[in-house]
Scaffold this motif. Structure first.
Motif, PDB file in Angstrom:
ATOM      1  N   LEU A 168      32.761  35.072 -39.782  1.00 43.16           N
ATOM      2  CA  LEU A 168      31.961  33.906 -39.421  1.00 43.16           C
ATOM      3  C   LEU A 168      32.778  32.654 -39.665  1.00 43.16           C
ATOM      4  CD1 LEU A 168      28.640  34.878 -41.266  1.00 43.16           C
ATOM      5  CD2 LEU A 168      29.182  35.294 -38.859  1.00 43.16           C
ATOM      6  N   MET A 169      32.868  31.800 -38.645  1.00 45.48           N
ATOM      7  CA  MET A 169      33.480  30.485 -38.831  1.00 45.48           C
ATOM      8  C   MET A 169      32.377  29.468 -39.047  1.00 45.48           C
ATOM      9  SD  MET A 169      35.620  28.017 -36.239  1.00 45.48           S
ATOM     10  CE  MET A 169      37.251  28.686 -36.526  1.00 45.48           C
ATOM     11  N   PHE A 170      32.405  28.787 -40.213  1.00 44.03           N
ATOM     12  CA  PHE A 170      31.452  27.725 -40.494  1.00 44.03           C
ATOM     13  C   PHE A 170      32.043  26.404 -40.004  1.00 44.03           C
ATOM     14  CE2 PHE A 170      28.995  29.724 -44.321  1.00 44.03           C
ATOM     15  CZ  PHE A 170      28.571  30.742 -43.484  1.00 44.03           C
ATOM     16  N   PHE A 225      37.798  49.212 -27.255  1.00 41.89           N
ATOM     17  CA  PHE A 225      38.999  48.407 -27.452  1.00 41.89           C
ATOM     18  C   PHE A 225      39.547  48.446 -28.886  1.00 41.89           C
ATOM     19  CE2 PHE A 225      36.235  46.429 -24.239  1.00 41.89           C
ATOM     20  CZ  PHE A 225      37.050  46.554 -23.117  1.00 41.89           C
ATOM     21  N   GLY A 226      38.822  49.072 -29.787  1.00 41.38           N
ATOM     22  CA  GLY A 226      39.287  49.161 -31.168  1.00 41.38           C
ATOM     23  C   GLY A 226      39.250  47.835 -31.911  1.00 41.38           C
ATOM     24  N   LEU A 227      38.317  46.955 -31.546  1.00 42.15           N
ATOM     25  CA  LEU A 227      38.260  45.616 -32.112  1.00 42.15           C
ATOM     26  C   LEU A 227      36.950  45.389 -32.857  1.00 42.15           C
ATOM     27  CD1 LEU A 227      39.334  43.654 -28.888  1.00 42.15           C
ATOM     28  CD2 LEU A 227      40.845  44.383 -30.743  1.00 42.15           C
ATOM     29  N   SER A 228      37.000  44.528 -33.866  1.00 36.00           N
ATOM     30  CA  SER A 228      35.774  44.016 -34.469  1.00 36.00           C
ATOM     31  C   SER A 228      35.379  42.728 -33.739  1.00 36.00           C
ATOM     32  CB  SER A 228      35.968  43.754 -35.965  1.00 36.00           C
ATOM     33  OG  SER A 228      36.984  42.787 -36.177  1.00 36.00           O
ATOM     34  N   VAL A 229      34.217  42.196 -34.087  1.00 37.39           N
ATOM     35  CA  VAL A 229      33.701  40.989 -33.431  1.00 37.39           C
ATOM     36  C   VAL A 229      33.585  39.860 -34.455  1.00 37.39           C
ATOM     37  CG1 VAL A 229      31.725  39.959 -32.237  1.00 37.39           C
ATOM     38  CG2 VAL A 229      32.481  42.270 -31.638  1.00 37.39           C
ATOM     39  N   SER A 230      34.072  38.686 -34.066  1.00 38.52           N
ATOM     40  CA  SER A 230      34.044  37.492 -34.911  1.00 38.52           C
ATOM     41  C   SER A 230      33.338  36.377 -34.154  1.00 38.52           C
ATOM     42  CB  SER A 230      35.471  37.052 -35.271  1.00 38.52           C
ATOM     43  OG  SER A 230      36.165  38.084 -35.951  1.00 38.52           O
ATOM     44  N   LEU A 231      32.653  35.487 -34.895  1.00 39.98           N
ATOM     45  CA  LEU A 231      31.826  34.464 -34.241  1.00 39.98           C
ATOM     46  C   LEU A 231      32.084  33.067 -34.776  1.00 39.98           C
ATOM     47  CD1 LEU A 231      28.323  36.223 -34.164  1.00 39.98           C
ATOM     48  CD2 LEU A 231      30.027  36.138 -32.331  1.00 39.98           C
ATOM     49  N   HIS A 232      32.098  32.118 -33.859  1.00 35.21           N
ATOM     50  CA  HIS A 232      32.062  30.693 -34.184  1.00 35.21           C
ATOM     51  C   HIS A 232      30.618  30.318 -34.479  1.00 35.21           C
ATOM     52  CE1 HIS A 232      31.619  26.383 -32.935  1.00 35.21           C
ATOM     53  NE2 HIS A 232      32.729  26.269 -33.635  1.00 35.21           N
ATOM     54  N   CYS A 233      30.381  29.689 -35.645  1.00 40.63           N
ATOM     55  CA  CYS A 233      29.011  29.406 -36.084  1.00 40.63           C
ATOM     56  C   CYS A 233      28.835  27.922 -36.392  1.00 40.63           C
ATOM     57  CB  CYS A 233      28.667  30.236 -37.325  1.00 40.63           C
ATOM     58  SG  CYS A 233      28.769  32.019 -37.054  1.00 40.63           S
ATOM     59  N   PRO A 234      28.391  27.121 -35.421  1.00 43.05           N
ATOM     60  CA  PRO A 234      28.144  25.702 -35.699  1.00 43.05           C
ATOM     61  C   PRO A 234      26.923  25.549 -36.606  1.00 43.05           C
ATOM     62  CG  PRO A 234      28.321  26.149 -33.331  1.00 43.05           C
ATOM     63  CD  PRO A 234      28.158  27.460 -34.017  1.00 43.05           C
ATOM     64  N   LEU A 235      27.081  24.768 -37.660  1.00 42.07           N
ATOM     65  CA  LEU A 235      25.985  24.573 -38.601  1.00 42.07           C
ATOM     66  C   LEU A 235      25.222  23.290 -38.280  1.00 42.07           C
ATOM     67  CD1 LEU A 235      27.651  25.926 -41.857  1.00 42.07           C
ATOM     68  CD2 LEU A 235      26.267  27.132 -40.170  1.00 42.07           C
ATOM     69  N   ALA A 236      24.500  22.751 -39.246  1.00 38.35           N
ATOM     70  CA  ALA A 236      23.445  21.770 -38.990  1.00 38.35           C
ATOM     71  C   ALA A 236      23.899  20.537 -38.216  1.00 38.35           C
ATOM     72  CB  ALA A 236      22.814  21.350 -40.312  1.00 38.35           C
ATOM     73  N   TRP A 295      28.114  32.209 -27.139  1.00 36.17           N
ATOM     74  CA  TRP A 295      27.478  33.506 -27.405  1.00 36.17           C
ATOM     75  C   TRP A 295      26.016  33.382 -27.818  1.00 36.17           C
ATOM     76  CZ3 TRP A 295      25.400  33.984 -32.193  1.00 36.17           C
ATOM     77  CH2 TRP A 295      25.914  33.175 -33.214  1.00 36.17           C
ATOM     78  N   ASP A 296      25.563  32.171 -28.217  1.00 39.98           N
ATOM     79  CA  ASP A 296      24.175  32.039 -28.664  1.00 39.98           C
ATOM     80  C   ASP A 296      23.323  31.357 -27.590  1.00 39.98           C
ATOM     81  OD1 ASP A 296      25.477  29.631 -29.068  1.00 39.98           O
ATOM     82  OD2 ASP A 296      24.762  29.330 -31.114  1.00 39.98           O
ATOM     83  N   VAL A 297      22.016  31.432 -27.730  1.00 41.50           N
ATOM     84  CA  VAL A 297      21.116  30.978 -26.666  1.00 41.50           C
ATOM     85  C   VAL A 297      21.205  29.468 -26.457  1.00 41.50           C
ATOM     86  CG1 VAL A 297      19.511  32.887 -27.012  1.00 41.50           C
ATOM     87  CG2 VAL A 297      19.158  30.766 -28.261  1.00 41.50           C
ATOM     88  N   GLU A 298      21.571  28.744 -27.499  1.00 37.86           N
ATOM     89  CA  GLU A 298      21.781  27.305 -27.425  1.00 37.86           C
ATOM     90  C   GLU A 298      22.818  26.961 -28.468  1.00 37.86           C
ATOM     91  OE1 GLU A 298      21.849  23.859 -25.966  1.00 37.86           O
ATOM     92  OE2 GLU A 298      20.178  25.053 -25.194  1.00 37.86           O
ATOM     93  N   PHE A 299      23.661  25.993 -28.188  1.00 37.56           N
ATOM     94  CA  PHE A 299      24.741  25.659 -29.108  1.00 37.56           C
ATOM     95  C   PHE A 299      24.199  25.447 -30.519  1.00 37.56           C
ATOM     96  CE2 PHE A 299      27.624  22.912 -31.367  1.00 37.56           C
ATOM     97  CZ  PHE A 299      28.876  23.395 -31.033  1.00 37.56           C
ATOM     98  N   GLY A 300      24.750  26.218 -31.467  1.00 34.83           N
ATOM     99  CA  GLY A 300      24.360  26.069 -32.858  1.00 34.83           C
ATOM    100  C   GLY A 300      23.052  26.726 -33.228  1.00 34.83           C
ATOM    101  N   SER A 301      22.429  27.460 -32.294  1.00 36.15           N
ATOM    102  CA  SER A 301      21.175  28.132 -32.643  1.00 36.15           C
ATOM    103  C   SER A 301      21.421  29.368 -33.492  1.00 36.15           C
ATOM    104  CB  SER A 301      20.425  28.541 -31.373  1.00 36.15           C
ATOM    105  OG  SER A 301      21.134  29.571 -30.689  1.00 36.15           O
ATOM    106  N   LEU A 302      22.606  29.967 -33.363  1.00 37.17           N
ATOM    107  CA  LEU A 302      22.988  31.187 -34.083  1.00 37.17           C
ATOM    108  C   LEU A 302      22.093  32.370 -33.726  1.00 37.17           C
ATOM    109  CD1 LEU A 302      23.738  29.605 -37.590  1.00 37.17           C
ATOM    110  CD2 LEU A 302      25.257  29.852 -35.632  1.00 37.17           C
ATOM    111  N   LEU A 303      21.489  32.300 -32.535  1.00 35.03           N
ATOM    112  CA  LEU A 303      20.665  33.389 -32.008  1.00 35.03           C
ATOM    113  C   LEU A 303      21.406  34.021 -30.838  1.00 35.03           C
ATOM    114  CD1 LEU A 303      17.227  31.507 -31.983  1.00 35.03           C
ATOM    115  CD2 LEU A 303      17.997  33.207 -33.665  1.00 35.03           C
TER     116      LEU A 303
END
Length: 709
Positions: free
Chosen positions: A446-448, A378-389, A350-358
């Motif tokens: 957010l998944m850290f 769809f009646g859904l919220s949105v959740s994100l995988h967030c790779p950190l440093a 979902w982000d412009v580059e893996f782990g960019s969080l953009l």
């Protein structure tokens, strides 16, 4: 306090006797009042090494030891290798437990660097020739919570006889995140959050709690020439140099290590419950009304994950614009709705580059409109995988997306390109801004991930000590979660293990860094990761590795989150129900290739939603690995999951007391099975089960009370 040569304290659970011998040894004897047996006796271990110009100076035993009693506390004090030791043991009359804590003070004028230490009770497990006496042969020492770890082969458990302890070494986890490698180093120190020591029909819980440092409950076999062999337990000790609390004591500095709690209980399971109660006391449990959204993970059906090549295309992989499109994600959102899920979880892409969080506006459109459309259609919220440093460093190709000043510095002063330090203020400030922007756009989870130990950093401009420590890196993970919750308290945050991240290995204690919100301070993260059991979840069950989730739930109420691939499930939905029963926050994904099983999943998910409060906020009890109970006291009801984890039909049997569940026994309850499959015993106040279950089968049912007259 009045110094004395010997003293005895007693409460409902224990009798503790301390005596200073003619050799200036401190002998501590711990007796079980209920069982009339002795858990420990003999010279207590006080051992410490400190750095001196010539190397390490080792010392054992206290100099000028004294014993004193003050109310419910017995204190042993003395000097050890130049440090003042205060050893406090409390036996409160109001509680059936003993708590132990050690404090070390540097009374000198120079700093002291402690290189190793060991404190603990002694329990003889073998004679001078290494033979286990008959009255100790049946003893067991089992880890709490991980009697079985996700890294253990199916039949192997962290559950040892004295003979096992005499012949085996522990394997301490190690990580090299520069190359995404984990491994183990042999060590005589067995480390766990707690231990259940069983002997003579009684079990002693030895549980460590230290929210300020990476400290475990250590059990280690020790001996001296021509002496009996004993097990050292309780007190305090180290694994791979942790905790590092004593690594440098300035003049006058005082350091207090974690608390060890001892409780005398019936068996391993009640020891796990006692450890869970200890964590609950410190706020380490799911909040009231815990209601995380069931996730649909698009990863398992998304071509982005399964795209590969037999050749060598030029340049880095750039496939997301083709395989991770807005239209494809809406197809996944439609599946999520069909399965009754409540959120669309986006794994990498979902982000412009893996782990960019953009957010990748170029191929996904803007994030606020995406969130709004997923909610409205769809009646859904949105959740994100967030790779950190750590992961962003290893797998990102656009290092310019992060401040260059955030990269790690070697001891020689070399800046490491594309190797970020998560604890640096430069990274922390920027990652906070990016994550808060995602939350402002409407993201609710957010998944850290990829938050592992990156390696040493020697940059004094980063705001951490030089070099960076494990403890500071872990604290940075918690601080990041706290910053997000300060602005967005309702966003759920899952935290991977802060040292090894996305691995089956668990390095940090299960409670470490977890803090619930307080009136004057936001909480840290909300959920632990489910040990990377997501890729082949049916194989994890069949191999026995998924048993780790069962033992986790016995001993810890910090919620577990895991998403699993349904494509390998069987026609009895064993996979779905196992993870529903052992993960308070459930994620699913993957359309089963058999349409009948896919339809079964949708039907069972409707059943899950009828019972979801039991799985999300019910109290978990384990009759056995194959008999799980989820209790809602306010509904005067419970849900039972039973499993056959074998390739042959078998009976699942067991019994659970209404007193344990906290439910009234003098009521009429409705159960789906009649005698002998499911019935109540008024004399014992129990619910009993004896039910035939097909091979690799699962069943779920609800037992509830009729309205009281």
């Amino acid at each position: 306090m009045h110094p004395t040569a010997s003293a005895t304290l007693r409460n409902a659970a224990f009798e503790l006797t301390a005596a200073v011998t003619a050799k200036n040894e401190v002998h501590l004897t711990l007796r079980d009042v209920a069982a009339g047996t002795t858990w420990a006796e003999g010279a207590y271990t006080y051992r410490l090494a400190r750095a001196v110009p010539e190397g390490d100076l080792h010392a054992a035993g206290l100099t000028n030891p004294q014993v004193a009693v003050d109310g419910e506390a017995l204190t042993v004090s003395g000097t050890l290798n130049g440090l003042r030791v205060t050893h406090t043991l409390r036996l409160p009359a109001a509680h059936a437990w003993l708590e132990e804590q050690l404090t070390l003070t540097n009374p000198g004028r120079e700093a002291v660097r402690v290189t190793s230490f060991a404190f603990g009770f002694r329990r003889v497990i073998a004679n001078v020739t290494g033979h286990v006496p008959a009255d100790r042969a049946a003893d067991r020492l089992a880890a709490v919570p991980f009697r079985h770890r996700a890294t253990d082969p199916g039949a192997q458990d962290m559950d040892f006889s004295p003979a096992d302890l005499l012949s085996q070494l522990n394997r301490a986890p190690r990580v090299n995140f520069e190359h995404l490698i984990t491994g183990y180093a042999p060590t005589p120190a067995w480390a766990s959050e707690g231990w259940a020591l069983t002997s003579g029909g009684r079990t002693l819980l030895v549980a460590k709690h230290n929210p300020a440092a990476l400290e475990w409950s250590i059990a280690e076999v020790e001996t001296e020439p021509r002496r009996e062999i004993w097990l050292r337990f309780g007190g305090a000790g180290q694994l791979e140099g942790e905790p590092d609390s004593l690594s440098a004591l300035a003049p006058g500095q005082r350091v207090t290590l974690g608390v060890t709690r001892y409780a005398s209980v019936a068996d391993y399971t009640t020891a796990a419950y006692a450890f869970r109660a200890l964590l609950d006391e410190h706020g380490c449990r799911f909040p009231a009304g815990f209601n995380p959204p069931v996730h649909w993970n698009e990863l398992y059906d998304n071509p982005e994950w399964s795209t590969g090549t037999p050749g060598n295309p030029p340049g880095p992989r750039r496939t997301r614009a083709h395989t991770y499109t807005r239209a494809l994600l809406f197809e996944e959102a439609a599946k999520a709705k069909a399965y009754g899920c409540q959120a669309l979880y986006l794994d990498p892409g979902w982000d412009v580059e893996f782990g960019s969080l953009l957010w990748a506006d170029e191929w996904l459109g803007d994030l606020p409109s995406f969130v709004a459309e997923v909610r409205e259609r769809f009646g859904l919220s949105v959740s994100l995988h967030c790779p950190l440093a750590a992961w962003a460093s290893v797998w990102s190709f656009d290092s310019h997306l992060w401040p260059a000043e955030a990269n790690r510095l070697t001891e020689a002063g070399e800046r490491l390109p594309r190797r970020m330090c998560q604890a640096s203020r430069q990274y922390m400030d920027e990652v906070t801004r990016r994550l808060q922007a995602l939350c402002a756009a409407g993201v609710k989870f957010l998944m850290f991930d990829g938050n592992a130990w990156p390696g040493e950093c020697w940059d004094p401009e980063h705001g951490h000590s030089v070099p960076l420590t494990y403890n500071e890196h872990c604290a940075a993970n918690s601080e990041l979660a706290r910053r997000i919750h300060a602005e967005y308290p309702d966003v759920l945050i899952e935290m991977h293990d802060a040292i090894v991240a996305g691995m089956r290995t668990r390095y940090t204690p299960v409670y470490y860094g977890y803090e619930p919100p307080a009136p004057d301070r936001p909480g840290t993260w909300d959920e632990n990761w489910g040990f990377e059991l997501m890729w082949q979840p049916m194989e994890e069950i069949e191999s026995g590795r998924a048993r780790a989730l069962y033992y986790y739930n016995l001993a810890c109420n910090v919620p577990v989150y895991l998403h699993v691939d349904l494509r390998t499930d069987n026609a009895r939905a064993l996979l779905l129900w196992w993870y529903a029963s052992t993960c308070r926050h459930l994620g699913i994904g993957g359309t089963h290739p058999n349409p009948q099983i896919a339809a079964l999943h949708r039907a069972y998910m409707a059943r899950y939603h009828e019972l979801q409060r039991f799985f999300k906020e019910g109290e978990f009890f384990g009759v056995s690995e194959t008999f799980h109970v989820h209790v809602l006291r306010d509904e005067e009801a419970f849900v039972v999951n039973i499993f056959n984890l074998s390739d042959q039909p078998r009976n699942v049997t067991g019994s659970i007391a209404f007193e344990l569940m906290g439910l009234p026994r003098d009521r009429w309850y409705v159960a789906p099975f009649t005698h002998p499959e499911g019935y109540f015993d008024a004399g014992q106040g129990t619910f009993n089960l004896n039910r035939r279950v097909p091979a690799w089968g699962a069943e779920v049912f609800k037992v509830y009370a009729l309205p009281a007259r």
